[in-house]
Design a protein around this motif. Structure first.
Motif, PDB file in Angstrom:
ATOM      1  N   GLU A 145      -1.896  42.429  32.634  1.00 28.12           N
ATOM      2  CA  GLU A 145      -1.367  43.729  33.067  1.00 28.12           C
ATOM      3  C   GLU A 145      -2.204  44.898  32.559  1.00 28.12           C
ATOM      4  O   GLU A 145      -2.334  45.903  33.236  1.00 28.12           O
ATOM      5  CB  GLU A 145       0.091  43.898  32.645  1.00 28.12           C
ATOM      6  N   ARG A 176      -4.827  45.732  35.130  1.00 24.37           N
ATOM      7  CA  ARG A 176      -4.450  45.983  36.526  1.00 24.37           C
ATOM      8  C   ARG A 176      -4.730  47.414  36.987  1.00 24.37           C
ATOM      9  O   ARG A 176      -4.886  47.650  38.178  1.00 24.37           O
ATOM     10  CB  ARG A 176      -2.969  45.666  36.757  1.00 24.37           C
ATOM     11  N   HIS A 177      -4.815  48.354  36.083  1.00 20.61           N
ATOM     12  CA  HIS A 177      -5.007  49.752  36.477  1.00 20.61           C
ATOM     13  C   HIS A 177      -6.385  50.299  36.096  1.00 20.61           C
ATOM     14  O   HIS A 177      -6.634  51.490  36.228  1.00 20.61           O
ATOM     15  CB  HIS A 177      -3.901  50.616  35.879  1.00 20.61           C
TER      16      HIS A 177
END
Length: 123
Positions: free
Chosen positions: A3, A6-7
């Motif tokens: 996670e 992910r950005h």
């Protein structure tokens, strides 16, 4: 664990959390997953350069079937055009990759493989 990536935006030659290219992403995630530090090729790794350097990476790994933590080397003909790392999410194997659009993303393994002439997995 994935996670946090992910950005992160795609950045050609990117090697920091401010921006990663496909090799930068694979290096970061592989180190998080296994503690193994893969070679750093520095700067932009274009397709021809990646094709020349892929054997250097493969030399410290072993061929394998797709599994969590494996690196996927994707080819069109004899040219290595992309790399991704295999991760597990929701009980399935996925290719975690990054491209200009949409950036870091999870792609189903079959879909990932279908985009290339050949995909080789190494762990």
């Amino acid at each position: 664990m994935i996670e946090k990536y992910r950005h992160v935006p795609y950045l050609s030659g990117g090697r920091t959390m401010d921006g990663l290219d496909c090799w930068g992403l694979v290096r970061f995630v592989r180190e998080d997953m296994t503690g193994q530090v893969l070679p750093e090729f520095g700067g932009v790794v274009d397709r021809r350069r990646m094709t020349r350097l892929a054997p250097e990476v493969k030399a410290v790994l072993s061929p394998c079937e797709p599994k969590e933590g494996a690196i996927a080397f994707a080819y069109r003909g004899r040219i290595c055009v992309h790399v991704a790392i295999i991760v597990q999410a929701d009980g399935r194997l996925w290719a975690l990759e990054t491209n200009e659009k949409p950036g870091v993303s999870l792609v189903g393994l079959r879909r990932f493989e279908s985009r290339f002439v050949r995909v080789e997995f190494y762990d």
